[in-house]
Design an enzyme around this catalytic site. Structure first.
Site, short mmCIF file in Angstrom:
data_model
loop_
_atom_site.label_atom_id
_atom_site.label_comp_id
_atom_site.label_asym_id
_atom_site.label_seq_id
_atom_site.Cartn_x
_atom_site.Cartn_y
_atom_site.Cartn_z
CD GLN A 123 -6.66 -4.58 3.90
OE1 GLN A 123 -7.58 -5.39 4.07
NE2 GLN A 123 -6.90 -3.30 3.70
CG ASP A 160 0.76 -2.41 6.27
OD1 ASP A 160 -0.15 -2.51 7.11
OD2 ASP A 160 0.64 -1.77 5.20
CG HIS A 206 -1.91 0.96 1.41
ND1 HIS A 206 -1.68 2.26 1.78
CD2 HIS A 206 -3.25 0.86 1.22
CE1 HIS A 206 -2.82 2.92 1.83
NE2 HIS A 206 -3.79 2.10 1.49
CB CYS A 255 -3.80 3.23 -1.63
SG CYS A 255 -4.97 4.51 -1.31
CE LYS A 312 -7.48 -0.39 6.25
NZ LYS A 312 -7.81 -0.11 4.88
#
Ligand code: PMP
Length: 406
Positions: free
Chosen positions: A203, A200, A123, A364, A226
Site C-alpha cells: 500500500q 510489506d 493484512h 483482510c 496496486k
C-alpha cells in the site's frame, strides 16, 4: 503544481464507463488500481508481436521477450533504487512474495523457540504466512499492538525485541487505515540488534517514493496491480546477503543450474527464486506502469493525493453520524469509517447504486477490526485520477444513505 487531473483521467479508459448509467466513481484503489492505456496497450503489444517463452531461447522472439523482461527488472530496480538486479525477484504478487520470504527465511534461520514480531496492523497476507512457518518450526508470532489512532509505537517495539527475535515484519502503509508506519526508525532499531526487517509495501509503493538502500530494509515486497500495473505480477526486493543464503522456495524451470536424478544445483540470483515459466508479459507491462508513474512523478502523486485526503476528511467530518476508524497523523489517501447504526455493507450497496465504488468489510485485516471491536468499515481510497468533485458525490451519497436508513 504541474498536475492536470483531467488530462490524467484521459489515460484511464475505464474512468469513462457508466455504472447503472451513472459515471463511475472509483474509490477502491487500495484493493486494486485502474490501468492506464499504456499498460493495457503493452500487454496487447507483447502478445501480438513478441510472445515467446523467455530465457535460453535461441530464436528472435524468445530473445526479444527476454530482453524486455530484463529491461523491466532494471526499471523496477531503478524505481526502488535496489543496488543490483540480482536483488529484484518477480513473483505473482505481494502475497506470494511474503510466503516466499517467510518460508525460505524460516527454513534457514528460524528454530524452535524463536520469535517473529508481526504488527497488529497487518493484512492477512503478512500474518498468516508467518503463523504457518512459526507452527512448522516451533517458533512464536509476537503481536506488536497499535494504539487507538492506528499507530505503531517504537517504544512498544523495543519492549518486544529480545534475543529470540529473528525477524520483524510490518507494512509500510496499512491497507485498512492508511497509517504510514515509521519504517526508517523500525529498521534502525532492529538493525541495532542485528534483526532483519521485512516491509510489506503493497500500500506504499503507489503513494510514496521508496529507496530501499536509503531505508536499508532487508526485504520489501509489493504487487503490480496496486501500482497501475497488471494483476499476477509482484516484486520482492531482498538484500543479496540474505537471498544468497536462503534456499529456493519452489523448484523447476529457470531456477536450476544443473539437474541430475541425484542432485540439483541452483541458478544464481534472482533466477534461483523464479521457478517455472515467469509471467513475462505482465512483468513487461509492470515496467510500463512504473514508467507511467515516473512520468507523472511520485512526489506530484503524493502531494495531490494528500490534497484529496484532506478535502475528503474535512467534508466527511461535517457528517455527525460518521465515526472515523484510524486517525493516524501520517496517512496515505485512505479513509476508513462507519456510519452510526448502519452496517458498512448496506451503505456500500447503496453507494454502488450511485456508481460509487467503495470497499466494505474487514479489508483482510480481521485483527485490526478486532482491536476496534467492529465488524468492518467503509473504506474510500483515492488515487491521483480521482477528483474533489467525486468526493462531493461521495458526501452526497452518504447523506442519502443516512436519510434512507433514517
Ligand atoms: N499487504 C497489503 C498491505 C495489502 O493491502 C495487500 C492487498 N490488499 C496485500 C498485502 C496482498 O496483496 P496481493 O493480494 O496483491 O498479493
Amino acid at each position: 503544481m504541474n498536475f492536470d487531473v483531467n488530462t490524467i483521467r484521459e489515460d484511464f479508459p475505464i474512468l469513462k464507463e457508466k455504472i447503472y448509467n451513472k459515471p463511475l466513481i472509483y474509490f477502491d484503489n487500495a484493493a486494486t488500481t485502474q490501468k492506464p492505456k499504456a499498460v493495457i496497450d503493452k500487454i496487447v503489444e507483447v502478445y501480438t508481436k513478441y510472445n515467446s517463452n523467455i530465457h535460453r531461447g535461441v530464436h528472435y522472439l524468445s530473445n526479444k521477450a527476454t530482453t524486455l523482461t530484463e529491461e523491466a527488472r532494471q526499471i523496477v530496480q531503478n524505481f526502488i533504487n535496489a543496488g543490483s538486479e540480482k536483488e529484484v525477484i518477480f513473483t505473482r504478487g505481494a502475497t506470494e512474495g511474503i510466503n516466499l520470504i517467510a518460508n525460505s527465511f524460516a527454513e534457514k534461520y528460524i528454530n524452535k523457540g524463536d520469535e517473529i514480531i508481526v504488527s497488529e496492523l497487518e493484512h492477512h497476507s503478512n500474518l498468516v504466512p508467518w503463523q504457518l512457518v512459526a507452527k512448522k518450526y516451533g517458533a512464536k508470532v509476537i503481536k506488536w499492538p497499535f494504539n487507538d489512532k492506528g499507530e505503531l509505537s517504537i517504544e512498544v517495539l523495543k519492549s518486544l525485541i529480545n534475543d529470540k527475535t529473528k525477524i520483524i515484519t510490518v507494512n509500510h502503509v496499512s491497507n485498512s487505515l492508511g497509517t504510514i508506519n515509521p519504517i526508517e526508525d523500525i529498521i534502525k532499531i532492529a538493525h541495532s540488534k542485528s534483526i532483519p526487517v521485512m516491509i510489506d509495501g503493497a500500500q506504499a509503493i503507489q503513494h510514496i517514493a521508496v529507496d530501499v538502500q536509503a531505508l536499508d530494509c532487508d526485504f520489501y515486497v509489493f504487487s503490480g496491480h496496486k501500482i497501475y500495473g497488471p494483476t499476477g505480477i509482484g516484486v520482492i526486493y531482498g538484500k543479496e546477503k540474505w537471498l544468497e543464503q536462503m534456499p529456493p522456495y519452489q523448484g523447476g524451470g529457470e531456477m536450476i543450474d544443473t539437474v541430475s536424478f541425484e542432485e540439483t544445483t541452483f541458478n544464481e540470483l534472482p533466477f534461483k527464486f523464479e521457478a517455472g515459466t515467469p509471467n513475462y508479459v505482465d512483468t513487461i507491462a509492470l515496467g510500463e506502469a512504473i514508467k507511467y508513474v515516473e512520468s507523472i512523478g511520485i512526489d506530484n502523486i503524493a502531494a495531490y493525493e494528500h490534497e484529496l485526503l484532506e478535502y475528503a476528511q474535512k467534508k466527511l467530518e461535517t457528517i455527525p453520524q460518521i465515526e472515523f476508524i484510524g486517525t493516524a497523523t501520517n496517512k496515505t489517501s485512505v479513509i476508513s469509517f462507519n456510519i452510526k447504526g448502519i452496517h458498512s455493507f448496506d451503505a456500500g450497496t447503496i453507494l454502488d447504486k450511485m456508481g460509487i465504488a467503495v470497499r466494505t468489510g474487514t479489508h483482510c485485516t480481521e485483527p485490526v477490526m478486532q482491536h476496534f471491536n467492529i465488524n468492518g468499515t467503509i473504506r474510500a481510497s483515492f488515487a491521483f485520477y480521482n477528483t474533489k468533485e467525486e468526493i462531493n458525490e461521495l458526501y452526497n451519497g452518504l447523506i442519502k444513505v443516512i436519510e434512507l436508513f433514517g
